[in-house]
Design an enzyme around this catalytic site. Structure first.
Site, PDB file in Angstrom:
ATOM      1  N   ASP A 153       5.193   0.028   0.316  1.00 48.20           N
ATOM      2  CA  ASP A 153       3.763   0.336   0.324  1.00 48.20           C
ATOM      3  C   ASP A 153       3.456   0.892  -1.064  1.00 48.20           C
ATOM      4  O   ASP A 153       3.797   2.026  -1.376  1.00 48.20           O
ATOM      5  CB  ASP A 153       3.478   1.372   1.416  1.00 48.20           C
ATOM      6  CG  ASP A 153       2.049   1.899   1.368  1.00 48.20           C
ATOM      7  OD1 ASP A 153       1.279   1.493   0.474  1.00 48.20           O
ATOM      8  OD2 ASP A 153       1.704   2.730   2.229  1.00 48.20           O
ATOM      9  N   TRP A 163       2.244   9.347   4.140  1.00 51.74           N
ATOM     10  CA  TRP A 163       2.013   7.933   4.415  1.00 51.74           C
ATOM     11  C   TRP A 163       3.201   7.282   5.119  1.00 51.74           C
ATOM     12  O   TRP A 163       3.019   6.511   6.066  1.00 51.74           O
ATOM     13  CB  TRP A 163       1.627   7.176   3.144  1.00 51.74           C
ATOM     14  CG  TRP A 163       0.149   7.308   2.950  1.00 51.74           C
ATOM     15  CD1 TRP A 163      -0.484   8.198   2.144  1.00 51.74           C
ATOM     16  CD2 TRP A 163      -0.864   6.582   3.659  1.00 51.74           C
ATOM     17  NE1 TRP A 163      -1.851   8.065   2.300  1.00 51.74           N
ATOM     18  CE2 TRP A 163      -2.110   7.092   3.221  1.00 51.74           C
ATOM     19  CE3 TRP A 163      -0.852   5.572   4.608  1.00 51.74           C
ATOM     20  CZ2 TRP A 163      -3.330   6.619   3.695  1.00 51.74           C
ATOM     21  CZ3 TRP A 163      -2.057   5.087   5.089  1.00 51.74           C
ATOM     22  CH2 TRP A 163      -3.272   5.607   4.632  1.00 51.74           C
ATOM     23  N   LYS A 179      -7.477   2.268  -4.689  1.00 52.72           N
ATOM     24  CA  LYS A 179      -7.013   3.297  -5.610  1.00 52.72           C
ATOM     25  C   LYS A 179      -6.929   2.745  -7.035  1.00 52.72           C
ATOM     26  O   LYS A 179      -7.520   3.301  -7.945  1.00 52.72           O
ATOM     27  CB  LYS A 179      -5.672   3.851  -5.130  1.00 52.72           C
ATOM     28  CG  LYS A 179      -5.844   4.651  -3.822  1.00 52.72           C
ATOM     29  CD  LYS A 179      -4.629   4.619  -2.949  1.00 52.72           C
ATOM     30  CE  LYS A 179      -4.859   5.121  -1.539  1.00 52.72           C
ATOM     31  NZ  LYS A 179      -5.563   6.388  -1.390  1.00 52.72           N
TER      32      LYS A 179
END
Lengths: 370, 370
Positions: free
Chosen positions: B177, B103, B201
């Site tokens: 993040d 990511w 999530k």
């Protein structure tokens, strides 16, 4: 349940077919025996793959989208697209805008961040109550595209036919924002390069945006275009590059199935909806036009079938009208603050009976207060 | 129903609390007697205003977000934020990135569209299995912010503590993040300038992004930042400038309420979840570490509590393992294609019983095949 639910005239997010809501509720904890609800599925799993592929195929069928157009399911909304379209299509040069109401005003303003954005026609002078005749539009010779909002949700004006840019001597692609009347009528794709729409009026929940884009327009994005919104990247990855709004795609898919099963006489799908929507709008406009109590200011040639702003000639009665409407099970009729008065949004999910109930209430209110 | 639902280990979109799904199903056609489902409400109406305000207040309470931070509900996802953050914060100058997995690699790459994006530390050399020690990071003197992915969903590495940039001599704000572990543990906001996360999530459905941004960082967006994603515009309009993903906000709000009612001993809310999540992760890691049949490659100092990639030492048995798992009601255990093997994502909604069931299956599989 069906007979006791109020009629919801919200401009968007808007009423949805009851059958769609019921199905979504029933499948919430377990989609088709998968052991998962749709919100819990990986967007890359086979179950959601089936849902997304079916939704895309059904949308293509419903609106007769030709094979050389991609159908993209993304995030961002109509307001996001005001930036995303010029980021993808303008090449930083020039784009032409036809200003017909609040939404095209916003689109034009936002595009100025990325290109020279020209206004080639406008109905601002008449308060967005008539549409500028295409033969009078003076497109820029170097324009990268021509932007049109084909139904202005706030002002209640709608193009009854798409302009034929080629016949007007303009080779640039036509971009249409069809957010608030998508799937309420057919689209002549031979005149369109790109169409976009937020789902939350006629297709599903807020947060899903549908972009229909012709093959040859995919690969001209500016370098500053975010990957998540680069049409080519999205198309190359079947809308799965960025995690798509999976629930929105699912609910839109249920709505597409519902649409495909709607009939009017021999017609089905969008053709049936078009006939039904025309009848619904005619009922309300005819009533308003025949009343000295209510008023609609939009020219008869371009009245929206979806969003019908109207006024009480004596506006001191507005609050009483709205309170009585709510008590009669007629919700969200207050007009947009920039226009005032009332607005009835009568999208696909609004049955004729809902418009009949509204007209009945308006007639009774007039009888009491005239 | 509760005892027969399979356990879903999807990395995202991911399993949700059953109580949340049940409530969403029950309220689908009529939210609190309003006569409307949540998807059918105007985002500007009073009903949705109540839903959004409550969700924001509950998130603030759950994560103890200080008053000088704004909580924004927007579209775009984590991948969208990879562009939106530099559009808002970089001023077109320099931004520093700590690369710790898939990511943060993506975030660094995307930021290069908008600024000079430096890598100031990386664990690429060890295959993203250990985290670079903050004391070794060499931040740029002129950096506009420092980006960190605090839990790498694909690689399974997690910061157990946020770095103190000021103590390292860096005055720039820390951007985290926290998509894949938000609300699984507390956040030390004194070390954070901005945090963002996709909801799919730990919080709700895909299509909702939560941004928590400190006051002083609101007003430095580049001119090319789309209005829909300009943090100041979003904050000034209480997330209602662009139509927000209303359904996602509602479901996240139900999840926040569920979280507030979770307890472990004297703890409640996120503190309770943190303890429960630590116990869940310990159970699985301990089992793997004590087995010669399974393997986890991540260093013990930085193992994720949320995403646990693991391998069968004999990978020829992968398909048999996955098929048996599905039959045992243990879903979506296949690892990400870039890492291979298996991955168990055990977010807040995964009960301890789900991890116990997984360990039980793994033990039995090992017994049969070792």
């Amino acid at each position: 349940m069906a007979t006791t639910r109020p009629y919801n005239f919200s401009a968007g997010p808007a009423a949805m077919p009851e059958a769609v809501l019921q199905r979504a509720a029933e499948e919430m904890l377990d989609w088709h025996g998968s052991g998962m609800g749709v919100m819990e599925m990986s967007h890359r799993g086979k179950e959601f793959g089936v849902i997304a592929a079916q939704a895309e195929a059904d949308f293509r069928t419903l609106l007769a989208v030709p094979a050389n157009f991609h159908i993209l399911f993304i995030q961002g909304g109509g307001l996001g697209e005001n930036a995303i379209v010029p980021l993808n299509l303008s090449r930083g040069t020039t784009a032409d805008f036809v200003v017909t109401g609040s939404w095209s005003v916003k689109s034009h303003k936002e595009a100025q961040r990325y290109c020279t954005a020209n206004i080639v026609a406008s109905n601002t002078a008449n308060g967005h109550t008539r549409l500028p005749e295409p033969s009078t539009w003076r497109m820029s010779s170097d324009t990268s595209y021509v932007h049109l909002c084909t139904n202005e949700t706030i002002n209640g004006v709608e193009f009854q036919e798409l302009p034929d840019l080629a016949a007007l001597g303009c080779e640039a692609p036509l971009v249409i924002d069809f957010s608030s009347h998508v799937a309420s009528r057919s689209v002549d794709w031979s005149r369109v390069g790109l169409a976009f729409g937020g789902a939350q009026k006629n297709l599903g929940p807020a947060g899903l945006t549908i972009v229909v884009v012709r093959d040859d327009l995919l690969d001209r994005a500016l370098k500053i275009c975010p990957s998540a919104f680069n049409y080519k990247t999205v198309a190359d990855n079947q809308s799965m590059y960025n995690t798509p709004p999976t629930w929105g795609i699912y609910v839109a898919g249920l709505t597409f199935q519902w649409l495909m099963h709607q009939t009017e006489g021999d017609l089905s799908g969008v053709a049936a909806m078009e006939q039904r929507n025309a009848a619904k709008a005619r009922l309300l406009y005819d009533f308003i036009d025949n009343s000295a109590f209510y008023d609609n200011k939009v020219d008869g040639s371009c009245r929206s079938r979806m969003n019908i702003p109207f006024f009480l000639r004596d506006e001191s009665r507005n609050e009483v009208f709205l309170t009585g409407a709510r008590e009669a099970g007629l919700l969200q009729l207050k007009g947009h603050k920039s226009v005032g008065g009332m607005r009835a949004s009568i999208y696909n999910a609004m049955p004729l009976a809902g418009v009949q109930a509204l007209v009945g209430y308006m007639r009774e209110f007039e009888r009491k207060h005239a």
